[in-house]
Design an enzyme around this catalytic site. Sequence first.
Site: not given
Length: 554
Positions: A190, A444, A470
Amino acid sequence: MKNIFCGSADMAAQRSLLRALGWTDNEINKPIVGVICAQSEIIPGHMHLDMIAKAACEGVIASGGKPVILPAIGVCDGIAMGHAGMRYSLPSREVIADSCEILLRAHGIQAAVFIGNCDKIIPGMLMAAARVNIPSVFVSGGPMLAGRVHGKKTSLSTMFEEVGAYNAGKISEGELKDFECNACPTCGSCSGMFTANSLNCLCEALGMALPGNGTLPMVYSARLALAKQAGEAVINLLKKNIRPSDIMTPEAFKNAETVDMAIGASTNTVLHLIAIAREAGLGRETVSMDILNSISEKTPNLCRLAPAGEHYIEELHEAGGISAVMKELYDAKLLYGDVMTVSGVPLKEIVKDAHNRNEEIIRPISSPYSLTGGLVVLKGNLAEDGCVVKKSAVAPEMLAHSGPCKCFDSEETAMQAISGGKIQAGDVVVIRYEGPLGGPGMREMLTPTSAIVGAGLGETVALITDGRFSGATRGAAIGHVCPEAAAGGLIGLLKDGDVIDIDITACKLSARLSDSEIAARKAEFKPVEKPANGYLARYRRLVTSASDGAIFKK
Protein backbone atom coordinates in the site's frame (compact mmCIF):
# COMPACT_ATOMS: atom_id res chain seq x y z
CA MET A 1 31.93 -22.19 -2.53
CA LYS A 2 30.84 -25.81 -3.05
CA ASN A 3 27.82 -27.08 -1.14
CA ILE A 4 27.72 -29.84 1.50
CA PHE A 5 26.41 -32.39 -1.00
CA CYS A 6 29.48 -32.29 -3.25
CA GLY A 7 32.13 -34.96 -3.54
CA SER A 8 31.64 -37.20 -0.53
CA ALA A 9 30.33 -40.72 -1.10
CA ASP A 10 28.37 -40.31 2.11
CA MET A 11 26.20 -37.72 0.31
CA ALA A 12 25.46 -39.88 -2.76
CA ALA A 13 21.90 -40.63 -1.59
CA GLN A 14 21.19 -36.94 -1.13
CA ARG A 15 22.64 -36.18 -4.56
CA SER A 16 20.34 -38.80 -6.09
CA LEU A 17 17.38 -36.75 -4.84
CA LEU A 18 18.87 -33.60 -6.36
CA ARG A 19 19.13 -35.51 -9.64
CA ALA A 20 15.46 -36.42 -9.23
CA LEU A 21 14.85 -32.67 -9.43
CA GLY A 22 16.64 -32.60 -12.79
CA TRP A 23 19.91 -31.14 -11.51
CA THR A 24 23.05 -31.58 -13.60
CA ASP A 25 26.56 -32.28 -12.31
CA ASN A 26 27.37 -28.64 -12.89
CA GLU A 27 24.41 -27.48 -10.78
CA ILE A 28 25.12 -29.94 -7.99
CA ASN A 29 28.62 -28.50 -7.66
CA LYS A 30 27.41 -24.91 -7.27
CA PRO A 31 26.55 -23.14 -4.01
CA ILE A 32 22.83 -23.50 -3.26
CA VAL A 33 20.97 -20.25 -2.74
CA GLY A 34 17.50 -20.37 -1.20
CA VAL A 35 15.18 -17.83 -2.81
CA ILE A 36 12.41 -17.60 -0.23
CA CYS A 37 9.36 -16.20 -1.98
CA ALA A 38 6.06 -15.31 -0.30
CA GLN A 39 4.06 -15.05 -3.53
CA SER A 40 0.32 -15.56 -3.20
CA GLU A 41 -2.88 -14.59 -4.98
CA ILE A 42 -4.53 -13.00 -1.92
CA ILE A 43 -2.05 -10.21 -1.13
CA PRO A 44 -1.74 -7.33 -3.65
CA GLY A 45 1.83 -6.73 -2.51
CA HIS A 46 2.70 -10.38 -3.17
CA MET A 47 0.76 -10.94 -6.37
CA HIS A 48 3.82 -10.59 -8.63
CA LEU A 49 6.55 -11.84 -6.30
CA ASP A 50 7.03 -14.85 -8.58
CA MET A 51 8.43 -12.42 -11.17
CA ILE A 52 10.74 -10.91 -8.56
CA ALA A 53 11.88 -14.41 -7.54
CA LYS A 54 12.57 -15.38 -11.16
CA ALA A 55 14.67 -12.24 -11.62
CA ALA A 56 16.60 -12.92 -8.40
CA CYS A 57 17.28 -16.46 -9.63
CA GLU A 58 18.70 -15.06 -12.87
CA GLY A 59 21.08 -12.91 -10.83
CA VAL A 60 22.17 -15.91 -8.78
CA ILE A 61 22.77 -18.02 -11.89
CA ALA A 62 24.70 -15.22 -13.61
CA SER A 63 27.02 -15.06 -10.61
CA GLY A 64 27.67 -18.79 -10.36
CA GLY A 65 25.07 -20.05 -7.89
CA LYS A 66 22.24 -22.57 -8.03
CA PRO A 67 18.95 -20.94 -6.91
CA VAL A 68 16.05 -22.88 -5.44
CA ILE A 69 12.71 -21.19 -4.80
CA LEU A 70 11.20 -21.93 -1.39
CA PRO A 71 7.79 -20.84 -0.04
CA ALA A 72 6.70 -18.53 2.76
CA ILE A 73 3.24 -17.65 4.02
CA GLY A 74 1.78 -14.18 4.43
CA VAL A 75 -1.29 -12.33 5.68
CA CYS A 76 -2.70 -9.22 3.99
CA ASP A 77 -3.40 -6.90 6.90
CA GLY A 78 -5.79 -4.79 4.86
CA ILE A 79 -7.96 -7.77 3.95
CA ALA A 80 -7.72 -9.17 7.50
CA MET A 81 -8.65 -5.79 9.01
CA GLY A 82 -11.82 -5.34 11.02
CA HIS A 83 -12.64 -9.00 11.68
CA ALA A 84 -11.28 -12.04 13.54
CA GLY A 85 -8.72 -12.73 10.81
CA MET A 86 -6.57 -9.84 12.08
CA ARG A 87 -5.77 -11.91 15.19
CA TYR A 88 -3.53 -14.02 12.95
CA SER A 89 -1.49 -11.20 11.47
CA LEU A 90 1.15 -10.55 14.13
CA PRO A 91 1.25 -14.24 15.16
CA SER A 92 2.10 -15.11 11.54
CA ARG A 93 5.45 -13.37 12.02
CA GLU A 94 6.65 -16.18 14.29
CA VAL A 95 5.46 -18.86 11.84
CA ILE A 96 7.32 -17.12 9.01
CA ALA A 97 10.52 -16.91 11.05
CA ASP A 98 10.28 -20.57 12.09
CA SER A 99 9.44 -21.91 8.64
CA CYS A 100 12.23 -19.96 6.93
CA GLU A 101 14.69 -21.26 9.51
CA ILE A 102 13.46 -24.83 8.95
CA LEU A 103 13.67 -24.65 5.15
CA LEU A 104 17.16 -23.15 5.09
CA ARG A 105 18.76 -25.36 7.71
CA ALA A 106 17.07 -28.61 6.70
CA HIS A 107 18.29 -28.38 3.12
CA GLY A 108 21.87 -27.25 3.58
CA ILE A 109 21.26 -23.86 1.97
CA GLN A 110 24.40 -21.70 1.88
CA ALA A 111 22.90 -18.27 1.17
CA ALA A 112 19.46 -16.74 0.83
CA VAL A 113 17.50 -14.08 -1.01
CA PHE A 114 14.38 -13.18 0.96
CA ILE A 115 11.46 -11.94 -1.13
CA GLY A 116 8.42 -10.60 0.70
CA ASN A 117 6.68 -7.26 0.75
CA CYS A 118 4.07 -6.76 3.42
CA ASP A 119 3.69 -6.17 7.15
CA LYS A 120 4.72 -9.27 9.14
CA ILE A 121 6.45 -11.07 6.28
CA ILE A 122 9.53 -8.85 6.14
CA PRO A 123 10.19 -8.79 9.93
CA GLY A 124 9.59 -12.55 10.14
CA MET A 125 12.14 -13.08 7.38
CA LEU A 126 14.62 -10.73 9.08
CA MET A 127 14.24 -12.73 12.30
CA ALA A 128 15.02 -15.92 10.37
CA ALA A 129 18.02 -14.35 8.65
CA ALA A 130 19.43 -13.36 12.04
CA ARG A 131 18.91 -16.88 13.40
CA VAL A 132 20.30 -18.85 10.48
CA ASN A 133 23.10 -16.34 9.83
CA ILE A 134 23.99 -17.32 6.29
CA PRO A 135 24.76 -14.62 3.67
CA SER A 136 21.39 -13.01 2.95
CA VAL A 137 19.90 -10.21 0.86
CA PHE A 138 16.39 -8.80 1.03
CA VAL A 139 14.47 -7.56 -1.99
CA SER A 140 10.85 -6.53 -1.63
CA GLY A 141 8.11 -6.49 -4.22
CA GLY A 142 7.88 -2.70 -3.95
CA PRO A 143 5.04 -0.25 -3.30
CA MET A 144 1.92 0.22 -5.39
CA LEU A 145 1.31 3.55 -7.05
CA ALA A 146 -1.03 5.98 -5.34
CA GLY A 147 -4.65 5.96 -6.43
CA ARG A 148 -6.41 9.01 -7.82
CA VAL A 149 -9.95 10.16 -7.12
CA HIS A 150 -11.21 13.54 -8.34
CA GLY A 151 -7.65 14.46 -9.31
CA LYS A 152 -6.30 13.84 -5.82
CA LYS A 153 -3.90 11.07 -4.79
CA THR A 154 -5.35 8.44 -2.49
CA SER A 155 -4.36 5.24 -0.69
CA LEU A 156 -5.77 2.47 1.46
CA SER A 157 -5.88 4.80 4.47
CA THR A 158 -8.08 7.18 2.46
CA MET A 159 -10.34 4.24 1.62
CA PHE A 160 -10.87 3.28 5.26
CA GLU A 161 -11.55 6.91 6.20
CA GLU A 162 -14.10 7.23 3.42
CA VAL A 163 -15.95 4.25 4.89
CA GLY A 164 -16.12 6.24 8.12
CA ALA A 165 -17.35 9.27 6.19
CA TYR A 166 -20.05 7.17 4.50
CA ASN A 167 -21.23 5.74 7.83
CA ALA A 168 -21.39 9.28 9.19
CA GLY A 169 -23.55 10.36 6.23
CA LYS A 170 -20.88 12.65 4.77
CA ILE A 171 -20.57 10.98 1.35
CA SER A 172 -22.92 8.99 -0.89
CA GLU A 173 -22.76 5.32 -1.81
CA GLY A 174 -21.66 6.28 -5.31
CA GLU A 175 -18.80 8.38 -3.97
CA LEU A 176 -17.72 5.49 -1.75
CA LYS A 177 -17.72 3.15 -4.76
CA ASP A 178 -15.56 5.64 -6.67
CA PHE A 179 -12.95 5.47 -3.92
CA GLU A 180 -13.25 1.69 -3.69
CA CYS A 181 -12.47 1.28 -7.38
CA ASN A 182 -9.56 3.73 -7.49
CA ALA A 183 -7.78 3.81 -4.11
CA CYS A 184 -5.47 0.86 -4.84
CA PRO A 185 -4.77 0.94 -8.60
CA THR A 186 -1.80 -1.44 -8.95
CA CYS A 187 -0.17 -4.42 -7.32
CA GLY A 188 2.37 -3.65 -4.59
CA SER A 189 2.46 -2.78 -0.92
CA CYS A 190 0.00 0.00 0.00
CA SER A 191 1.28 3.34 -1.24
CA GLY A 192 1.83 5.37 1.96
CA MET A 193 4.40 5.12 4.74
CA PHE A 194 2.47 2.24 6.22
CA THR A 195 4.00 -0.80 7.94
CA ALA A 196 5.05 -2.70 4.81
CA ASN A 197 6.86 0.22 3.20
CA SER A 198 8.27 1.28 6.57
CA LEU A 199 9.96 -2.10 7.01
CA ASN A 200 11.18 -2.23 3.41
CA CYS A 201 12.74 1.20 3.89
CA LEU A 202 14.33 0.15 7.17
CA CYS A 203 15.88 -2.88 5.44
CA GLU A 204 18.02 -0.35 3.58
CA ALA A 205 18.89 1.46 6.81
CA LEU A 206 19.81 -1.85 8.48
CA GLY A 207 22.07 -2.63 5.54
CA MET A 208 20.12 -5.77 4.58
CA ALA A 209 18.77 -4.51 1.25
CA LEU A 210 20.15 -2.72 -1.80
CA PRO A 211 19.38 0.98 -2.43
CA GLY A 212 15.89 1.44 -3.82
CA ASN A 213 14.41 -1.56 -2.03
CA GLY A 214 11.98 0.50 0.02
CA THR A 215 10.71 2.95 -2.57
CA LEU A 216 11.02 1.64 -6.15
CA PRO A 217 7.42 0.93 -7.27
CA MET A 218 6.48 -2.66 -7.96
CA VAL A 219 5.19 -1.91 -11.46
CA TYR A 220 8.49 -0.41 -12.64
CA SER A 221 10.77 -2.67 -14.65
CA ALA A 222 13.69 -1.39 -12.58
CA ARG A 223 12.28 -3.50 -9.74
CA LEU A 224 13.16 -6.63 -11.76
CA ALA A 225 16.67 -5.28 -12.33
CA LEU A 226 16.99 -4.68 -8.58
CA ALA A 227 16.00 -8.31 -7.93
CA LYS A 228 18.69 -9.51 -10.37
CA GLN A 229 21.22 -7.33 -8.54
CA ALA A 230 20.10 -8.87 -5.24
CA GLY A 231 20.83 -12.33 -6.67
CA GLU A 232 24.28 -11.18 -7.75
CA ALA A 233 24.89 -9.48 -4.39
CA VAL A 234 24.18 -12.60 -2.33
CA ILE A 235 26.86 -14.55 -4.24
CA ASN A 236 29.30 -11.73 -3.56
CA LEU A 237 28.44 -11.91 0.15
CA LEU A 238 28.96 -15.68 0.06
CA LYS A 239 32.39 -15.28 -1.53
CA LYS A 240 33.37 -12.72 1.12
CA ASN A 241 31.62 -14.64 3.94
CA ILE A 242 29.64 -11.55 4.98
CA ARG A 243 26.73 -12.68 7.14
CA PRO A 244 23.74 -10.98 8.80
CA SER A 245 25.69 -10.91 12.08
CA ASP A 246 28.30 -8.77 10.30
CA ILE A 247 25.61 -6.38 9.07
CA MET A 248 22.89 -6.26 11.75
CA THR A 249 25.18 -4.84 14.43
CA PRO A 250 24.19 -2.50 17.28
CA GLU A 251 25.27 0.45 15.14
CA ALA A 252 23.11 -0.75 12.24
CA PHE A 253 20.07 -0.93 14.51
CA LYS A 254 20.80 2.60 15.73
CA ASN A 255 20.86 3.67 12.09
CA ALA A 256 17.52 1.96 11.48
CA GLU A 257 15.95 3.60 14.53
CA THR A 258 17.25 6.99 13.40
CA VAL A 259 15.87 6.58 9.87
CA ASP A 260 12.62 5.33 11.43
CA MET A 261 12.26 8.65 13.25
CA ALA A 262 13.30 10.72 10.23
CA ILE A 263 10.75 9.19 7.85
CA GLY A 264 7.90 8.98 10.39
CA ALA A 265 7.44 5.25 9.89
CA SER A 266 4.71 2.99 11.27
CA THR A 267 4.40 2.41 15.02
CA ASN A 268 4.68 -1.30 14.20
CA THR A 269 8.38 -0.81 13.52
CA VAL A 270 8.87 -0.53 17.29
CA LEU A 271 7.56 -4.08 17.77
CA HIS A 272 9.53 -5.48 14.88
CA LEU A 273 12.89 -3.84 15.48
CA ILE A 274 12.83 -5.14 19.06
CA ALA A 275 11.97 -8.65 17.85
CA ILE A 276 14.65 -8.66 15.13
CA ALA A 277 17.29 -7.32 17.53
CA ARG A 278 16.56 -10.10 20.01
CA GLU A 279 17.05 -12.71 17.28
CA ALA A 280 20.34 -11.01 16.44
CA GLY A 281 21.39 -11.50 20.07
CA LEU A 282 21.13 -7.82 20.97
CA GLY A 283 19.65 -6.63 24.25
CA ARG A 284 17.53 -3.77 25.54
CA GLU A 285 20.48 -1.40 25.47
CA THR A 286 20.39 -1.58 21.65
CA VAL A 287 16.67 -1.55 20.89
CA SER A 288 13.86 -1.04 23.40
CA MET A 289 10.93 1.23 24.07
CA ASP A 290 12.99 2.80 26.85
CA ILE A 291 15.61 4.27 24.51
CA LEU A 292 13.53 5.25 21.49
CA ASN A 293 12.74 8.69 22.86
CA SER A 294 16.44 9.48 23.22
CA ILE A 295 16.83 8.76 19.50
CA SER A 296 13.71 10.73 18.65
CA GLU A 297 14.94 13.74 20.64
CA LYS A 298 18.01 14.14 18.44
CA THR A 299 16.53 13.07 15.08
CA PRO A 300 14.64 15.61 12.96
CA ASN A 301 11.52 14.46 11.13
CA LEU A 302 12.34 14.95 7.43
CA CYS A 303 9.44 13.19 5.67
CA ARG A 304 5.68 13.28 6.11
CA LEU A 305 4.18 10.78 3.76
CA ALA A 306 0.61 9.48 3.89
CA PRO A 307 -1.05 9.16 6.34
CA ALA A 308 0.93 11.97 8.02
CA GLY A 309 1.02 14.09 4.84
CA GLU A 310 -0.04 14.36 1.23
CA HIS A 311 2.96 12.62 -0.35
CA TYR A 312 3.38 8.96 -1.31
CA ILE A 313 6.19 6.43 -1.56
CA GLU A 314 6.55 6.88 -5.31
CA GLU A 315 7.33 10.56 -4.65
CA LEU A 316 9.92 9.64 -2.04
CA HIS A 317 11.56 7.43 -4.65
CA GLU A 318 11.60 10.26 -7.19
CA ALA A 319 13.14 12.53 -4.56
CA GLY A 320 16.11 10.20 -4.05
CA GLY A 321 14.70 7.48 -1.84
CA ILE A 322 16.04 6.28 1.48
CA SER A 323 19.63 6.84 0.33
CA ALA A 324 18.88 10.58 0.07
CA VAL A 325 17.29 10.56 3.53
CA MET A 326 20.34 8.79 4.94
CA LYS A 327 22.63 11.27 3.17
CA GLU A 328 20.94 14.13 5.07
CA LEU A 329 21.32 12.23 8.35
CA TYR A 330 24.89 11.07 7.70
CA ASP A 331 26.08 14.56 6.82
CA ALA A 332 24.60 15.71 10.13
CA LYS A 333 26.61 12.96 11.91
CA LEU A 334 23.45 11.14 12.94
CA LEU A 335 24.32 7.81 11.27
CA TYR A 336 27.18 5.35 11.60
CA GLY A 337 28.87 5.27 8.21
CA ASP A 338 31.29 2.38 8.70
CA VAL A 339 28.64 -0.33 9.07
CA MET A 340 28.66 -3.05 6.42
CA THR A 341 25.79 -3.48 3.92
CA VAL A 342 24.66 -6.22 1.55
CA SER A 343 26.19 -4.15 -1.25
CA GLY A 344 29.51 -5.36 0.15
CA VAL A 345 30.58 -1.80 1.01
CA PRO A 346 30.05 0.39 4.10
CA LEU A 347 26.99 2.60 4.38
CA LYS A 348 29.04 5.76 3.80
CA GLU A 349 29.83 4.48 0.30
CA ILE A 350 26.11 4.01 -0.39
CA VAL A 351 25.12 7.54 0.61
CA LYS A 352 28.07 9.55 -0.68
CA ASP A 353 26.58 10.01 -4.16
CA ALA A 354 22.95 10.24 -3.05
CA HIS A 355 21.12 13.46 -3.84
CA ASN A 356 17.96 15.04 -2.48
CA ARG A 357 16.01 15.92 -5.62
CA ASN A 358 12.94 17.38 -3.93
CA GLU A 359 13.20 19.26 -0.66
CA GLU A 360 9.42 19.30 -0.32
CA ILE A 361 9.42 15.51 -0.03
CA ILE A 362 12.68 15.12 1.89
CA ARG A 363 13.20 18.18 4.02
CA PRO A 364 16.84 19.28 4.42
CA ILE A 365 18.30 18.72 7.85
CA SER A 366 18.35 22.51 8.28
CA SER A 367 14.56 22.89 7.87
CA PRO A 368 12.81 19.71 9.07
CA TYR A 369 9.10 19.26 9.72
CA SER A 370 10.06 19.03 13.38
CA LEU A 371 13.28 18.90 15.37
CA THR A 372 12.29 15.54 16.86
CA GLY A 373 11.34 12.21 15.32
CA GLY A 374 8.02 10.95 14.03
CA LEU A 375 7.45 8.33 16.76
CA VAL A 376 7.22 8.86 20.52
CA VAL A 377 7.01 6.46 23.48
CA LEU A 378 4.70 7.63 26.25
CA LYS A 379 4.84 6.51 29.87
CA GLY A 380 2.78 7.06 33.01
CA ASN A 381 0.53 5.11 35.34
CA LEU A 382 -1.56 4.01 32.36
CA ALA A 383 1.51 2.67 30.51
CA GLU A 384 4.22 1.84 33.01
CA ASP A 385 6.14 -0.18 30.41
CA GLY A 386 5.40 2.27 27.62
CA CYS A 387 3.13 2.81 24.62
CA VAL A 388 3.68 4.29 21.15
CA VAL A 389 2.16 7.07 19.05
CA LYS A 390 2.99 8.38 15.58
CA LYS A 391 3.48 11.98 16.65
CA SER A 392 3.99 13.21 13.09
CA ALA A 393 0.43 12.11 12.22
CA VAL A 394 -1.25 13.81 15.20
CA ALA A 395 -3.09 17.11 14.76
CA PRO A 396 -1.33 19.89 16.73
CA GLU A 397 -4.42 20.48 18.88
CA MET A 398 -4.34 16.84 20.05
CA LEU A 399 -0.71 16.79 21.21
CA ALA A 400 -2.09 17.58 24.67
CA HIS A 401 -5.57 16.36 25.56
CA SER A 402 -7.57 15.49 28.65
CA GLY A 403 -10.96 13.89 28.50
CA PRO A 404 -13.31 11.24 29.86
CA CYS A 405 -12.76 7.71 28.63
CA LYS A 406 -15.27 5.34 27.12
CA CYS A 407 -14.09 1.76 27.58
CA PHE A 408 -14.61 -1.20 25.27
CA ASP A 409 -13.37 -4.75 25.70
CA SER A 410 -13.07 -5.41 21.97
CA GLU A 411 -12.69 -3.64 18.65
CA GLU A 412 -16.18 -4.74 17.62
CA THR A 413 -17.95 -3.08 20.55
CA ALA A 414 -15.93 0.08 20.01
CA MET A 415 -16.93 0.16 16.34
CA GLN A 416 -20.60 -0.19 17.26
CA ALA A 417 -20.31 2.88 19.48
CA ILE A 418 -18.38 4.93 16.89
CA SER A 419 -20.72 4.01 14.04
CA GLY A 420 -23.72 4.60 16.30
CA GLY A 421 -22.69 8.19 17.03
CA LYS A 422 -21.98 7.49 20.71
CA ILE A 423 -18.50 9.04 20.66
CA GLN A 424 -18.41 12.79 21.21
CA ALA A 425 -15.77 15.47 20.78
CA GLY A 426 -13.37 15.38 23.72
CA ASP A 427 -13.77 11.66 24.45
CA VAL A 428 -10.92 9.21 24.88
CA VAL A 429 -11.86 5.86 23.34
CA VAL A 430 -10.21 2.95 25.18
CA ILE A 431 -10.06 -0.43 23.40
CA ARG A 432 -8.59 -3.15 25.62
CA TYR A 433 -8.10 -6.92 25.66
CA GLU A 434 -6.63 -6.63 22.17
CA GLY A 435 -2.97 -7.08 23.17
CA PRO A 436 -0.74 -10.05 22.26
CA LEU A 437 -2.05 -12.01 25.26
CA GLY A 438 -5.58 -10.64 25.54
CA GLY A 439 -6.63 -10.65 21.89
CA PRO A 440 -4.91 -12.94 21.48
CA GLY A 441 -2.90 -11.67 18.55
CA MET A 442 -2.73 -7.88 19.00
CA ARG A 443 -5.04 -6.74 16.22
CA GLU A 444 -4.53 -3.52 14.28
CA MET A 445 -7.13 -0.81 14.83
CA LEU A 446 -7.29 0.92 11.45
CA THR A 447 -11.05 0.44 11.22
CA PRO A 448 -11.96 2.39 14.40
CA THR A 449 -9.32 5.07 13.91
CA SER A 450 -10.48 5.61 10.33
CA ALA A 451 -14.10 5.70 11.48
CA ILE A 452 -13.20 8.43 13.98
CA VAL A 453 -11.39 10.47 11.32
CA GLY A 454 -14.11 9.86 8.75
CA ALA A 455 -16.74 11.08 11.20
CA GLY A 456 -14.86 14.37 11.55
CA LEU A 457 -13.60 13.64 15.08
CA GLY A 458 -9.92 13.16 14.27
CA GLU A 459 -8.95 16.49 15.83
CA THR A 460 -11.04 16.12 19.00
CA VAL A 461 -11.02 12.40 19.97
CA ALA A 462 -8.12 10.22 21.11
CA LEU A 463 -7.96 6.43 20.98
CA ILE A 464 -5.90 4.31 23.37
CA THR A 465 -5.43 0.55 23.05
CA ASP A 466 -3.28 -2.36 24.17
CA GLY A 467 -3.64 -3.50 20.57
CA ARG A 468 -1.77 -1.81 17.75
CA PHE A 469 -2.35 0.34 14.71
CA SER A 470 -1.86 0.03 11.00
CA GLY A 471 0.81 2.27 9.59
CA ALA A 472 -2.11 3.84 7.73
CA THR A 473 -3.59 5.18 10.98
CA ARG A 474 -3.43 8.89 11.75
CA GLY A 475 -4.62 11.00 14.64
CA ALA A 476 -4.11 10.76 18.41
CA ALA A 477 -3.97 6.96 18.23
CA ILE A 478 -1.89 5.53 21.08
CA GLY A 479 -1.11 1.82 20.91
CA HIS A 480 0.95 -0.97 22.45
CA VAL A 481 -0.13 0.07 25.97
CA CYS A 482 1.91 -2.07 28.36
CA PRO A 483 1.14 -3.83 30.60
CA GLU A 484 -1.94 -4.85 28.64
CA ALA A 485 -5.33 -5.42 30.24
CA ALA A 486 -5.03 -9.22 30.18
CA ALA A 487 -1.77 -8.94 32.12
CA GLY A 488 -3.33 -6.74 34.82
CA GLY A 489 -2.39 -3.36 33.38
CA LEU A 490 -4.24 -0.25 34.50
CA ILE A 491 -5.95 -0.03 31.12
CA GLY A 492 -8.05 -3.01 32.29
CA LEU A 493 -9.09 -1.19 35.48
CA LEU A 494 -10.47 1.93 33.78
CA LYS A 495 -14.16 2.78 34.03
CA ASP A 496 -16.28 4.98 31.79
CA GLY A 497 -15.82 8.60 32.78
CA ASP A 498 -12.31 8.28 34.21
CA VAL A 499 -10.27 11.25 33.01
CA ILE A 500 -7.24 10.47 30.85
CA ASP A 501 -4.39 12.96 30.55
CA ILE A 502 -2.36 12.81 27.32
CA ASP A 503 0.74 14.92 26.76
CA ILE A 504 2.54 13.66 23.67
CA THR A 505 5.15 16.42 23.74
CA ALA A 506 6.06 15.53 27.34
CA CYS A 507 5.79 11.77 26.55
CA LYS A 508 3.17 11.15 29.26
CA LEU A 509 -0.03 9.11 29.48
CA SER A 510 -1.89 8.86 32.77
CA ALA A 511 -5.30 8.14 34.26
CA ARG A 512 -6.41 10.70 36.82
CA LEU A 513 -6.81 8.12 39.61
CA SER A 514 -5.39 8.07 43.12
CA ASP A 515 -3.12 5.26 44.29
CA SER A 516 -5.79 4.14 46.76
CA GLU A 517 -8.45 3.98 44.05
CA ILE A 518 -6.13 1.98 41.78
CA ALA A 519 -5.34 -0.44 44.65
CA ALA A 520 -9.05 -0.91 45.39
CA ARG A 521 -9.81 -1.69 41.76
CA LYS A 522 -6.90 -4.12 41.51
CA ALA A 523 -8.21 -6.02 44.51
CA GLU A 524 -11.48 -6.69 42.66
CA PHE A 525 -9.99 -7.13 39.17
CA LYS A 526 -10.53 -10.29 37.15
CA PRO A 527 -9.27 -10.04 33.57
CA VAL A 528 -11.43 -11.03 30.63
CA GLU A 529 -10.18 -14.17 28.88
CA LYS A 530 -11.36 -14.45 25.31
CA PRO A 531 -11.71 -17.93 23.81
CA ALA A 532 -8.88 -19.15 21.60
CA ASN A 533 -7.98 -22.49 20.07
CA GLY A 534 -5.47 -23.91 17.64
CA TYR A 535 -2.46 -21.73 16.88
CA LEU A 536 -3.84 -18.72 18.75
CA ALA A 537 -4.10 -20.76 21.97
CA ARG A 538 -0.45 -21.76 21.59
CA TYR A 539 0.47 -18.19 20.75
CA ARG A 540 -1.18 -16.95 23.95
CA ARG A 541 0.82 -19.44 26.04
CA LEU A 542 4.13 -18.43 24.47
CA VAL A 543 3.94 -14.72 23.64
CA THR A 544 5.66 -11.98 25.62
CA SER A 545 4.61 -8.36 26.14
CA ALA A 546 4.54 -5.87 23.28
CA SER A 547 7.27 -3.98 25.18
CA ASP A 548 9.46 -7.03 24.48
CA GLY A 549 8.47 -7.15 20.81
CA ALA A 550 5.67 -9.72 21.32
CA ILE A 551 8.22 -12.46 20.66
CA PHE A 552 7.94 -15.99 22.02
CA LYS A 553 9.35 -16.77 25.44
CA LYS A 554 12.86 -18.11 25.17
